[in-house]
Write a protein that holds these residues in place. Structure first.
Motif, PDB file in Angstrom:
ATOM      1  N   ALA A  46       0.839  -1.208   0.000  1.00 20.15           N
ATOM      2  CA  ALA A  46       0.000   0.000   0.000  1.00 20.15           C
ATOM      3  C   ALA A  46       0.871   1.255   0.000  1.00 20.15           C
ATOM      4  CB  ALA A  46      -0.924  -0.006   1.215  1.00 20.15           C
ATOM      5  N   LEU A  47       1.887   1.281   0.855  1.00 16.84           N
ATOM      6  CA  LEU A  47       2.793   2.439   0.906  1.00 16.84           C
ATOM      7  C   LEU A  47       3.444   2.664  -0.456  1.00 16.84           C
ATOM      8  CD1 LEU A  47       4.489   4.615   2.445  1.00 16.84           C
ATOM      9  CD2 LEU A  47       6.147   2.774   2.888  1.00 16.84           C
ATOM     10  N   MET A  48       4.004   1.616  -1.037  1.00 16.48           N
ATOM     11  CA  MET A  48       4.705   1.767  -2.315  1.00 16.48           C
ATOM     12  C   MET A  48       3.754   2.169  -3.441  1.00 16.48           C
ATOM     13  SD  MET A  48       7.818   1.332  -1.494  1.00 16.48           S
ATOM     14  CE  MET A  48       8.767   0.991  -2.968  1.00 16.48           C
ATOM     15  N   ALA A  49       2.560   1.609  -3.467  1.00 18.21           N
ATOM     16  CA  ALA A  49       1.585   1.943  -4.512  1.00 18.21           C
ATOM     17  C   ALA A  49       1.147   3.395  -4.403  1.00 18.21           C
ATOM     18  CB  ALA A  49       0.381   1.009  -4.422  1.00 18.21           C
ATOM     19  N   VAL A  50       0.930   3.858  -3.175  1.00 21.26           N
ATOM     20  CA  VAL A  50       0.498   5.241  -2.962  1.00 21.26           C
ATOM     21  C   VAL A  50       1.627   6.219  -3.322  1.00 21.26           C
ATOM     22  CG1 VAL A  50      -0.093   6.889  -1.131  1.00 21.26           C
ATOM     23  CG2 VAL A  50      -1.306   4.724  -1.278  1.00 21.26           C
ATOM     24  N   LEU A  51       2.868   5.817  -3.106  1.00 20.46           N
ATOM     25  CA  LEU A  51       4.002   6.703  -3.413  1.00 20.46           C
ATOM     26  C   LEU A  51       4.377   6.698  -4.891  1.00 20.46           C
ATOM     27  CD1 LEU A  51       6.434   6.065  -0.423  1.00 20.46           C
ATOM     28  CD2 LEU A  51       4.789   7.917  -0.735  1.00 20.46           C
ATOM     29  N   TYR A  52       4.284   5.532  -5.561  1.00 21.11           N
ATOM     30  CA  TYR A  52       4.819   5.410  -6.917  1.00 21.11           C
ATOM     31  C   TYR A  52       3.783   5.148  -8.002  1.00 21.11           C
ATOM     32  CZ  TYR A  52       9.256   5.490  -4.534  1.00 21.11           C
ATOM     33  OH  TYR A  52      10.310   5.871  -3.759  1.00 21.11           O
ATOM     34  N   GLY A  53       2.521   4.938  -7.631  1.00 24.98           N
ATOM     35  CA  GLY A  53       1.476   4.828  -8.624  1.00 24.98           C
ATOM     36  C   GLY A  53       1.098   3.409  -9.018  1.00 24.98           C
ATOM     37  N   PRO A  54       0.138   3.307  -9.964  1.00 18.60           N
ATOM     38  CA  PRO A  54      -0.458   2.018 -10.311  1.00 18.60           C
ATOM     39  C   PRO A  54       0.487   1.028 -11.004  1.00 18.60           C
ATOM     40  CG  PRO A  54      -1.337   3.757 -11.712  1.00 18.60           C
ATOM     41  CD  PRO A  54      -0.507   4.418 -10.661  1.00 18.60           C
ATOM     42  N   ILE A  55       1.406   1.512 -11.834  1.00 16.31           N
ATOM     43  CA  ILE A  55       2.333   0.593 -12.509  1.00 16.31           C
ATOM     44  C   ILE A  55       3.251  -0.055 -11.479  1.00 16.31           C
ATOM     45  CG2 ILE A  55       4.264   0.419 -14.142  1.00 16.31           C
ATOM     46  CD1 ILE A  55       2.839   2.648 -15.774  1.00 16.31           C
ATOM     47  N   ALA A  56       3.778   0.763 -10.572  1.00 18.32           N
ATOM     48  CA  ALA A  56       4.637   0.231  -9.504  1.00 18.32           C
ATOM     49  C   ALA A  56       3.837  -0.683  -8.589  1.00 18.32           C
ATOM     50  CB  ALA A  56       5.266   1.375  -8.712  1.00 18.32           C
ATOM     51  N   GLY A  57       2.640  -0.275  -8.200  1.00 16.10           N
ATOM     52  CA  GLY A  57       1.819  -1.104  -7.319  1.00 16.10           C
ATOM     53  C   GLY A  57       1.516  -2.458  -7.935  1.00 16.10           C
ATOM     54  N   PHE A  58       1.093  -2.458  -9.188  1.00 18.93           N
ATOM     55  CA  PHE A  58       0.810  -3.716  -9.905  1.00 18.93           C
ATOM     56  C   PHE A  58       2.065  -4.585  -9.967  1.00 18.93           C
ATOM     57  CE2 PHE A  58       0.797  -6.349 -13.690  1.00 18.93           C
ATOM     58  CZ  PHE A  58      -0.454  -6.955 -13.639  1.00 18.93           C
ATOM     59  N   SER A  59       3.183  -3.987 -10.371  1.00 19.90           N
ATOM     60  CA  SER A  59       4.430  -4.737 -10.559  1.00 19.90           C
ATOM     61  C   SER A  59       4.949  -5.310  -9.247  1.00 19.90           C
ATOM     62  CB  SER A  59       5.494  -3.840 -11.195  1.00 19.90           C
ATOM     63  OG  SER A  59       5.047  -3.358 -12.439  1.00 19.90           O
TER      64      SER A  59
END
Length: 183
Positions: A46-59
């Motif tokens: 959740a932290l990483m997705a909120v900071l870096y966006g949907p492509i990062a969150g998905f990956s």
């Protein structure tokens, strides 16, 4: 949507996937329901997705969960890997609304974040994971929907508590936009 993925995002995906794998392997608490744990890795996702966006969150969700499966059982379980990726994707869609990097994560943003994460966990664990378990692996529906309910509840609570704390703490380390005066 950005046309190119930044180097910062690529590095975040690599590091985030590794941390997700480690937390998934060593930071999980069994629920008593077979193959279903309380996972601290989703608070970090959740932290990483909120900071870096949907492509990062998905990956991060996809790669991190695949690595966790390979390390722990030697066999990737794609229905749950896809569900983890969908959690990261949906949470990543909130990154522009939440503006955590600008030091904003107060009551309104906390509520919005938790709406996103409950929706993400519900879609992933009540719909995607059990449905794909049935279609890909011919698992019995009563078993996989029970696992999905346990995962949706435990991951929503974990992300709601630990994820909110992580994001709030991170946001306080950022300088709020417009808070510095020119002398």
């Amino acid at each position: 949507m950005e046309k190119n993925i930044s180097i910062k995002t690529i590095v975040a995906i690599g590091i985030g996937s590794a941390v997700f794998m480690i937390l998934g392997r060593f930071g999980a608490i069994p629920t008593g329901i077979p193959n279903t744990n309380i996972e601290t890795s989703y608070a970090f996702l959740a932290l990483m997705a909120v900071l870096y966006g949907p492509i990062a969150g998905f990956s991060i969700g996809f790669i991190g969960h695949a690595l966790k499966d390979l390390v722990s059982t030697g066999l990737p379980w794609f229905s749950w890997i896809i569900a983890s990726a969908s959690v990261g994707l949906i949470l990543g869609l909130s990154w522009r609304k939440l503006k955590v990097n600008e030091g904003d994560f107060e009551k309104k943003e906390i509520i919005l974040f938790n709406i996103y994460q409950i929706v993400a966990n519900s879609i992933a664990w009540l719909l995607i994971a059990p449905t794909l378990d049935i279609f890909i692996y011919a698992e019995p529906s009563n078993k996989v929907y029970l696992q999905g309910i346990a995962a949706a509840i435990s991951n929503s609570i974990t992300v709601g508590v630990l994820g909110t704390i992580l994001i709030y703490t991170y946001s306080k380390s950022r300088v709020k936009k417009g808070s510095l005066d020119r002398e």
